[in-house]
Design a protein around this motif. Sequence first.
Motif, short mmCIF file in Angstrom:
data_model
loop_
_atom_site.label_atom_id
_atom_site.label_comp_id
_atom_site.label_asym_id
_atom_site.label_seq_id
_atom_site.Cartn_x
_atom_site.Cartn_y
_atom_site.Cartn_z
N LYS A 1 5.79 13.67 -2.54
CA LYS A 1 7.12 13.14 -2.25
C LYS A 1 7.97 12.88 -3.51
CE LYS A 1 5.82 11.12 2.16
NZ LYS A 1 4.96 12.13 2.51
N HIS A 2 7.64 13.59 -4.61
CA HIS A 2 8.41 13.45 -5.84
C HIS A 2 9.36 14.62 -6.08
CE1 HIS A 2 6.58 9.85 -7.45
NE2 HIS A 2 5.40 10.31 -7.07
N ASN A 3 9.11 15.75 -5.46
CA ASN A 3 9.90 16.94 -5.71
C ASN A 3 10.56 17.43 -4.44
OD1 ASN A 3 8.91 17.21 -8.47
ND2 ASN A 3 6.97 17.69 -7.49
N ARG A 4 11.79 17.92 -4.59
CA ARG A 4 12.52 18.47 -3.45
C ARG A 4 13.20 19.76 -3.89
NH1 ARG A 4 15.16 13.67 -0.05
NH2 ARG A 4 13.52 12.17 -0.38
N LEU A 5 13.28 20.69 -2.99
CA LEU A 5 13.99 21.94 -3.24
C LEU A 5 15.21 22.00 -2.36
CD1 LEU A 5 11.07 24.51 -3.31
CD2 LEU A 5 12.38 23.67 -5.24
N HIS A 6 16.31 22.37 -2.93
CA HIS A 6 17.54 22.56 -2.18
C HIS A 6 17.99 23.99 -2.41
CE1 HIS A 6 18.00 18.24 -1.41
NE2 HIS A 6 17.50 18.10 -2.63
N CYS A 7 18.35 24.67 -1.36
CA CYS A 7 18.76 26.08 -1.46
C CYS A 7 20.15 26.26 -0.90
CB CYS A 7 17.79 26.96 -0.69
SG CYS A 7 16.11 26.88 -1.32
N ILE A 8 20.85 27.22 -1.45
CA ILE A 8 22.18 27.58 -0.96
C ILE A 8 22.16 29.06 -0.63
CG2 ILE A 8 24.61 27.79 -1.56
CD1 ILE A 8 24.17 25.46 -3.52
N ALA A 9 22.65 29.42 0.53
CA ALA A 9 22.72 30.83 0.94
C ALA A 9 24.18 31.28 0.88
CB ALA A 9 22.17 30.99 2.35
N GLU A 10 24.39 32.44 0.28
CA GLU A 10 25.72 33.01 0.20
C GLU A 10 25.65 34.47 0.62
OE1 GLU A 10 27.04 32.53 -3.81
OE2 GLU A 10 27.08 30.35 -3.69
N PRO A 11 26.67 34.96 1.30
CA PRO A 11 26.65 36.37 1.72
C PRO A 11 26.87 37.32 0.54
CG PRO A 11 28.73 35.36 2.33
CD PRO A 11 27.85 34.26 1.78
N MET A 12 26.26 38.50 0.62
CA MET A 12 26.44 39.54 -0.37
C MET A 12 27.37 40.61 0.20
SD MET A 12 22.82 40.41 -2.11
CE MET A 12 21.73 40.29 -0.71
N THR A 13 27.96 41.37 -0.69
CA THR A 13 28.79 42.48 -0.23
C THR A 13 27.89 43.58 0.33
OG1 THR A 13 28.75 43.58 -2.37
CG2 THR A 13 30.54 42.00 -1.98
N MET A 14 28.45 44.38 1.18
CA MET A 14 27.68 45.47 1.77
C MET A 14 27.24 46.48 0.71
SD MET A 14 26.69 45.61 4.68
CE MET A 14 26.32 46.52 6.11
N GLU A 15 28.09 46.69 -0.30
CA GLU A 15 27.75 47.63 -1.37
C GLU A 15 26.53 47.17 -2.15
OE1 GLU A 15 30.93 46.30 -1.07
OE2 GLU A 15 31.82 48.05 -0.10
N LEU A 16 26.46 45.86 -2.42
CA LEU A 16 25.31 45.31 -3.14
C LEU A 16 24.05 45.43 -2.30
CD1 LEU A 16 24.06 43.90 -5.55
CD2 LEU A 16 24.88 41.72 -4.64
N GLN A 17 24.14 45.17 -1.02
CA GLN A 17 22.98 45.31 -0.14
C GLN A 17 22.47 46.74 -0.14
OE1 GLN A 17 23.72 43.71 3.79
NE2 GLN A 17 24.84 41.99 2.94
N GLU A 18 23.38 47.70 -0.09
CA GLU A 18 22.99 49.11 -0.10
C GLU A 18 22.34 49.50 -1.42
OE1 GLU A 18 26.62 51.08 0.90
OE2 GLU A 18 26.49 50.52 3.03
N ALA A 19 22.87 48.97 -2.54
CA ALA A 19 22.29 49.26 -3.85
C ALA A 19 20.86 48.73 -3.95
CB ALA A 19 23.16 48.67 -4.95
N ILE A 20 20.62 47.57 -3.38
CA ILE A 20 19.26 47.00 -3.39
C ILE A 20 18.32 47.85 -2.55
CG2 ILE A 20 17.86 45.03 -2.65
CD1 ILE A 20 20.32 43.26 -3.36
N GLU A 21 18.77 48.24 -1.36
CA GLU A 21 17.92 49.04 -0.48
C GLU A 21 17.65 50.43 -1.06
OE1 GLU A 21 19.98 48.83 3.25
OE2 GLU A 21 19.11 46.86 3.72
#
Length: 90
Positions: free
Chosen positions: A5-25
């Motif tokens: 109970k000493h550590n916590r993780l917080h995450c933020i999700a943001e959308p990517m452009t379609m071009e970036l998604q295609e480059a990753i794939e």
Amino acid sequence: KSPNKHNRLHCIAEPMTMELQEAIEEGKIVPNPKDGKEQAKLLAEEYGLTVDPKRLWAFAPDTSGANMLIDDTSGVQYLSEVKESINAGF
């Protein structure tokens, strides 16, 4: 929250452009690239994303999908010790 109970993780999700998604794939953007500076330059110029290549931790699902896990922390010690656990949860 961690078991002690000493550590916590917080995450933020943001959308990517379609071009970036295609480059990753297509494999143009990879985690742990051989030439990190080249990939950082490509991300900045082509997609407007400024990220240190060492902070690009993983892709999901199955290490090749079009979702990126980026470490955007500052001043956090011992984060590398939990990196694998965070990647597994991602």
